[in-house]
Design a protein around this motif. Structure first.
Motif, PDB file in Angstrom:
ATOM      1  N   THR A   7     -38.364   1.172 -18.504  1.00  0.00           N
ATOM      2  CA  THR A   7     -37.000   0.761 -18.155  1.00  0.00           C
ATOM      3  C   THR A   7     -36.144   0.614 -19.403  1.00  0.00           C
ATOM      4  OG1 THR A   7     -37.776  -0.391 -16.164  1.00  0.00           O
ATOM      5  CG2 THR A   7     -35.619  -1.029 -17.039  1.00  0.00           C
ATOM      6  N   GLN A  35     -29.964   3.641 -13.413  1.00  0.00           N
ATOM      7  CA  GLN A  35     -30.316   2.526 -12.513  1.00  0.00           C
ATOM      8  C   GLN A  35     -31.117   3.047 -11.335  1.00  0.00           C
ATOM      9  OE1 GLN A  35     -29.212  -0.929 -12.860  1.00  0.00           O
ATOM     10  NE2 GLN A  35     -30.878  -1.123 -11.387  1.00  0.00           N
ATOM     11  N   THR A  36     -32.180   2.350 -10.986  1.00  0.00           N
ATOM     12  CA  THR A  36     -32.980   2.681  -9.806  1.00  0.00           C
ATOM     13  C   THR A  36     -33.177   1.408  -8.990  1.00  0.00           C
ATOM     14  OG1 THR A  36     -35.077   2.271 -10.956  1.00  0.00           O
ATOM     15  CG2 THR A  36     -34.191   4.516 -11.058  1.00  0.00           C
ATOM     16  N   GLY A  37     -33.945   1.500  -7.914  1.00  0.00           N
ATOM     17  CA  GLY A  37     -34.312   0.330  -7.132  1.00  0.00           C
ATOM     18  C   GLY A  37     -33.624   0.260  -5.785  1.00  0.00           C
ATOM     19  N   THR A  60     -28.424  -8.182  -6.721  1.00  0.00           N
ATOM     20  CA  THR A  60     -28.349  -7.091  -5.744  1.00  0.00           C
ATOM     21  C   THR A  60     -26.897  -6.758  -5.414  1.00  0.00           C
ATOM     22  OG1 THR A  60     -30.500  -7.620  -4.770  1.00  0.00           O
ATOM     23  CG2 THR A  60     -28.939  -6.423  -3.378  1.00  0.00           C
TER      24      THR A  60
END
Length: 266
Positions: A210, A224-226, A257
């Motif tokens: 990361t 950015q991931t997730g 989030t």
């Protein structure tokens, strides 16, 4: 240059030896915690502890205020300096004008003011950190003092910037996001795994990759991931259910989030 330190905490632990390695001489170290001063002095060539803030007879030209921001005015109010001394604070957020004002109010002799802010995270009691690649952010109340600090900074680091107080404050705030908040989130991840009997080491390759991707990208937002980035509401809700009995962590999860989702809204 002859130098004295007021404060023997995390920064002083690394900066004082770096200054000596650059050819300067540390004369004195003062700290409210005498043991910290003694520990720092033991790692220097020819320094000694100073018992109070009266430096009127000191041979030092530079006095480094390596103390917490909320202690700066109190220290200045008690500090007795030789004439024409150069006093620098090491804060990322304290304006130079504040230091200049306090010195003009409390000092009985003319002194100069400046800033020597090292943009790095420091801890006492560990191997001394080389300063070659640590950004040094400088500011001075006059041109001559600025030239002195630039010369000093270039003897320590290859990365030296002259910044205004406003620029330095923004940089320091950015550092809090990049360093302090990131480390806190890693600590949260450590707590979540270990309390369930899982090895935190399982996350280490992920953390390493990361950080590597973020630093390699022009903008970390590009990598950015997730679930928040994907808009995976089911996974997000599942995670929040796991945090039902931990409202503080649930709040952090929801704030992060929401921030990610809003950034990528079409």
């Amino acid at each position: 240059m002859e130098i004295s330190f007021i404060g023997a905490g995390n920064l002083a632990w690394h900066l004082a030896p770096a200054l000596e390695n650059a050819g300067h001489h540390i004369n004195e170290v003062y700290s409210r915690q005498l043991q910290h001063a003694r520990q720092l002095v033991s790692n220097l060539y020819d320094a000694h502890t100073h018992s109070d803030l009266n430096f009127a007879d000191s041979p030092s030209e530079l006095f480094v205020l390596a103390v917490p921001d909320d202690a700066l005015e109190t220290v200045c109010s008690r500090l007795v300096l030789p004439e024409n001394a150069l006093v620098v604070h090491t804060s990322g957020s304290m304006p130079l004008d504040s230091l200049s004002q306090w010195l003009s109010i409390y000092s009985d002799v003319p002194v100069r003011a400046g800033v020597l802010y090292a943009l790095q995270t420091f801890s006492r009691g560990i191997t001394f950190m080389p300063f070659d690649e640590i950004p040094l952010c400088l500011e001075a109340a006059d041109t001559a003092t600025e030239e002195t600090l630039v010369q000093l900074g270039q003897q320590l680091s290859d990365v030296v910037y002259v910044l205004t107080s406003d620029e330095r404050r923004v940089l320091h705030m950015s550092a809090v996001f990049a360093c302090n908040f990131t480390n806190h989130l890693l600590a949260v991840a450590h707590d979540l795994t270990t309390t369930q009997g899982l090895e935190f080491d399982l996350l280490r390759p992920l953390i390493t990759e990361t950080v590597r991707k973020a630093l390699a990208a022009d903008n970390p937002a590009d990598v950015q991931t997730g679930p928040a980035r994907r808009g995976d509401l089911g996974t997000i809700e599942s995670h929040l259910q796991l945090l039902t009995d931990q409202p503080r962590l649930s709040e952090i999860y929801q704030v992060m989030t929401t921030s990610i989702r809003r950034r990528y809204e079409p």
